[in-house]
Design a protein around this motif. Structure first.
Motif, PDB file in Angstrom:
ATOM      1  N   UNK A  14      -0.365  -0.049  -7.817  1.00 44.98           N
ATOM      2  CA  UNK A  14       0.540  -0.953  -8.547  1.00 44.98           C
ATOM      3  C   UNK A  14       0.168  -2.384  -8.210  1.00 44.98           C
ATOM      4  N   UNK A  15       0.015  -3.214  -9.244  1.00 40.56           N
ATOM      5  CA  UNK A  15      -0.186  -4.649  -9.031  1.00 40.56           C
ATOM      6  C   UNK A  15       0.991  -5.395  -9.655  1.00 40.56           C
ATOM      7  N   UNK A  16       1.521  -6.343  -8.924  1.00 43.09           N
ATOM      8  CA  UNK A  16       2.616  -7.163  -9.443  1.00 43.09           C
ATOM      9  C   UNK A  16       2.213  -8.630  -9.331  1.00 43.09           C
ATOM     10  N   UNK A  17       2.238  -9.342 -10.460  1.00 47.40           N
ATOM     11  CA  UNK A  17       2.006 -10.788 -10.473  1.00 47.40           C
ATOM     12  C   UNK A  17       3.347 -11.478 -10.691  1.00 47.40           C
ATOM     13  N   UNK A  60       2.324 -14.591  -4.785  1.00 48.37           N
ATOM     14  CA  UNK A  60       1.860 -14.819  -6.153  1.00 48.37           C
ATOM     15  C   UNK A  60       1.456 -13.488  -6.781  1.00 48.37           C
ATOM     16  N   UNK A  71       0.662  -9.145  -5.650  1.00 48.62           N
ATOM     17  CA  UNK A  71       0.629  -8.075  -4.645  1.00 48.62           C
ATOM     18  C   UNK A  71       0.059  -6.820  -5.285  1.00 48.62           C
ATOM     19  N   UNK A  72      -0.907  -6.210  -4.607  1.00 52.66           N
ATOM     20  CA  UNK A  72      -1.423  -4.909  -5.051  1.00 52.66           C
ATOM     21  C   UNK A  72      -1.139  -3.896  -3.965  1.00 52.66           C
ATOM     22  N   UNK A  73      -0.638  -2.747  -4.369  1.00 58.87           N
ATOM     23  CA  UNK A  73      -0.388  -1.665  -3.412  1.00 58.87           C
ATOM     24  C   UNK A  73      -1.120  -0.417  -3.881  1.00 58.87           C
TER      25      UNK A  73
END
Lengths: 151, 151
Positions: A98-101, B96, B98-100
């Motif tokens: 999962x990537x969140x910007x 800014x 985040x990748x999990x």
């Protein structure tokens, strides 16, 4: 209309973020529409970020994560010509990545709209594009690689 | 030893995941060691994933997010030759991006170890590599781009 999560097999319905079987959870409810999925959620005041007026990043990631796996299941279901809640085997995806910007602070107190769009579906792997908006403004965007569980 | 979060300026200490000023929060505590940062956290039973024995993905993302911004602040502090809690201006980063990557299910009930390592620091931008382990096994890895707030 029943939410996507309401069709999860009971064994896999304990998620704190969206599982109907978790009595203490947030119970996010996602719905499959024509070209996208949607979920609406209004965070509790305690879920503030560093400053009291914004939502904390972890909750934003949680909403995208839960909505993303629900979206993957619903899109896969439809791609196979099935209806949610039919008597076929349950379809349940989990997150591989999962990537969140974070585009701007997410205001606390407002209803948040989370949307999902299918980017690709190949075998047991689905890529879902995600966004979270408040009052019509996009606050976060993301992308998930979800993998189908063998239920 | 006081945690990194215990040095946050009070105005920015309300985060549900790690803010000392949030009475309802999780109060994650991160510490700066020689070459890395560490935080330890044992999730409550209610924080289950789809199945009752695993931690839900949103909490894993939350722990990496809170630990990542704390790590960025601590690494930047040290890079400037300062000590945490000195009387200089406070240093506070926000996420800014985040990748999990979820490598394997994270067992519920175990103490989780979250670690952070500085990848790069340029001006107000820090990249932090993150990992989460249970019982010595890595369950999730991630990377964060954090940006320094102008406090």
């Amino acid at each position: 209309m029943r939410a996507i999560q309401d069709h999860y097999p009971p064994t896999f319905a304990h998620c704190y973020g969206c599982g109907p079987a978790n009595p203490a959870g947030l119970h996010l409810k996602s719905y499959l529409l024509e070209d996208r999925t949607e979920a609406r959620f209004t965070p509790d005041r305690r879920h503030s970020g560093g400053v009291p007026d914004n939502v904390y990043g972890g909750l934003i990631a949680s909403l995208l994560d839960c909505h993303g796996t629900a979206s993957a299941a619903a899109f896969a279901n439809r791609a196979r010509g099935r209806a949610l809640g039919d008597d076929g085997p349950p379809i349940r995806f989990v997150t591989a990545s999962l990537r969140v910007d974070f585009r701007r602070p997410t205001p606390l107190g407002a209803e948040l709209l989370v949307t999902g769009r299918l980017v690709s579906l190949e075998g047991r792997k689905a890529v879902v594009a995600l966004a979270l908006a408040a009052g019509g403004e996009t606050c976060a965007e993301g992308e998930m690689l979800a993998v189908e569980l063998r239920t």
